[in-house]
Design an enzyme around this catalytic site. Structure first.
Site: not given
Ligand SMILES: [Zn+2]
Lengths: 172, 173
Positions: B147, B150
Site C-alpha cells: 500500500e 501505491h
Molecule cells: Zn495494490
C-alpha cells in the site's frame, strides 16, 4: 487484414537483436503482444506474438538481415482460436540432481497423466547438475497427495530431488 | 481508530491509469474530507473479495491515505485489525522475503516481489490526527509495503523480482 503472427528468432547472441527485430516490426505497424526471451547456453532464443497487417513473407523479408548473419527466423500465422487452459490450482515444481537422460520426461509424465498443464518451464544444465523449474496448473479434482508421492517415486528412481509446492498468490 | 462516518463504495482504478504512477501528497488527517475518504476506503475494501488493503490513488484520489485489514488472512501473524493511516511512512524494514502477489489495480497479472518481513511504520489516524507507530511482521508487513508503494506511485510491477517473475493471473477471487 490484421493477423497474429508467431515469430521465433534463434541463434548466436549478440547485442541489438531485439532492437532490430522490433524496429522492423514497428515499421510494418506491428503491435507486440506476449513474448519470452532467454539465452540458452549463449544462444538467443525468442518467441513473440505480434498483431500486424502483413503476411509472414513480408515479415520474413523485413528480417532478412538477421537470417543473413545466421539467425534462424520463423514466422507463422497463429490460428484464431482461444487456447484451452486448466482451471484449478497453481503449483511450482522444482527439480535438481545429477544430469542423466529422462529427468524432464520422467517428472512431467505424472503431471500430464493427472491432467495438469505446464504453463512455464525453465531447464538448465550446469556442471553435471540438472535443474528444472515448472509452473503447473492442476485441475481442481486432482489428488495432490497421490501426485506428490508419484513424483517422489520417479525422482527416487532418477536420483534427483523434486518438490511440488503451491504457488499461492496473495491479492493485496 | 476513532469512529468514521459511513463510507461509499468507490470504483477501483486499474493500470495504466496515471493516478497510480504519481506519488500521493500529504494531507491533514483531521480534515473532514480525509475522514470521508478513510470511510470510503474501508467501505470499498470490505465489499471487494480478497481485498486486504486499498490506497487512495486506487480509487482515483492522490492523497497519502490507505486502509488495511489482514486480520482474517491465514499468513498474518501480528495484526492491528482494520485501520486507515494518513501520511504513513516506513521507519525501518528488514528481513526480505520473496512471495507472489497480485493487486486489484493490476487484475490480469501476478508477480514475485521481495519485501521486508519485519517492519515499523508511522502515520496518523484520520479524525483524531493522533500519531501511531506500528510494529509488525509477515503478511501485514507485506501488505503495508504494497500500500505504501501505491502511495509512492509504484505498483508491484515496479518491484518484480526478474524478467520471468510476472505471470498471467488465472484465478479471480
Ligand atoms: Zn495494490
Amino acid at each position: 487484414m490484421t493477423a497474429t503472427l508467431a515469430i521465433t528468432v534463434l541463434g548466436l547472441d549478440r547485442p541489438g537483436i531485439i532492437a532490430e527485430v522490433t524496429g522492423q516490426l514497428a515499421e510494418l505497424g506491428g503491435n507486440l503482444q506476449d513474448s519470452s526471451m532467454t539465452l540458452l547456453r549463449g544462444h538467443f532464443a525468442w518467441t513473440l506474438l505480434v498483431a500486424v497487417d502483413a503476411g509472414p513473407a513480408d515479415v520474413q523479408a523485413r528480417l532478412a538481415r538477421l537470417t543473413d548473419e545466421g539467425l534462424v527466423v520463423s514466422v507463422l500465422v497463429l490460428p484464431e482460436q482461444s487456447p484451452g487452459g486448466v482451471d484449478g490450482t497453481e503449483w511450482l515444481l522444482s527439480v535438481h540432481g545429477g544430469d542423466r537422460p529422462g529427468i524432464v520426461s520422467g517428472l512431467t509424465a505424472p503431471i500430464a497423466e493427472a491432467g495438469g498443464n505446464i504453463t512455464d518451464l525453465t531447464t538448465r544444465l550446469g556442471a553435471g547438475l540438472y535443474i528444472l523449474v515448472a509452473e503447473v496448473s492442476l485441475p481442481g479434482d486432482v489428488d495432490v497427495t497421490a501426485l506428490t508421492s508419484r513424483i517422489a517415486e520417479v525422482s527416487a528412481q532418477l536420483g534427483v530431488r523434486a518438490t511440488l509446492h503451491p504457488a499461492e498468490t496473495d491479492v493485496l | 481508530m476513532p469512529p468514521l462516518p459511513a463510507g461509499r463504495v468507490l470504483a477501483v482504478v486499474t493500470a495504466p491509469a496515471d493516478v497510480l504512477s504519481i506519488p500521493c501528497v500529504d494531507v491533514d488527517p483531521t480534515d473532514p474530507a480525509v475522514m470521508a475518504l478513510a470511510a470510503d476506503l474501508i467501505a470499498t475494501q470490505r465489499v471487494s473479495p480478497g481485498c486486504v488493503g486499498l490506497a487512495a490513488n486506487q480509487v482515483g484520489i492522490g492523497w497519502r491515505v490507505f486502509s488495511l485489514d489482514v486480520s482474517a488472512h491465514p499468513k498474518a501473524r501480528v495484526t492491528h485489525g482494520e485501520y486507515v493511516l494518513v501520511n504513513a511512512r516506513v521507519v525501518s524494514a528488514s528481513r526480505q522475503e520473496k512471495s507472489r502477489e497480485g493487486c486489484m489495480s493490476v487484475p490480469d497479472f501476478t508477480g514475485d516481489v521481495k519485501r521486508a518481513s519485519q517492519l515499523v511504520v508511522s502515520g496518523f489516524l484520520p479524525g483524531s490526527g493522533e500519531e501511531v507507530v506500528l510494529e509488525t511482521d509477515a503478511f501485514e508487513a507485506r501488505a503495508l509495503q504494497h500500500e505504501l508503494d501505491h502511495l509512492d506511485g509504484l505498483v508491484f510491477l515496479d518491484r518484480v523480482a526478474g524478467a520471468h517473475a510476472i505471470y498471467p493471473r488465472k484465478t479471480y477471487l
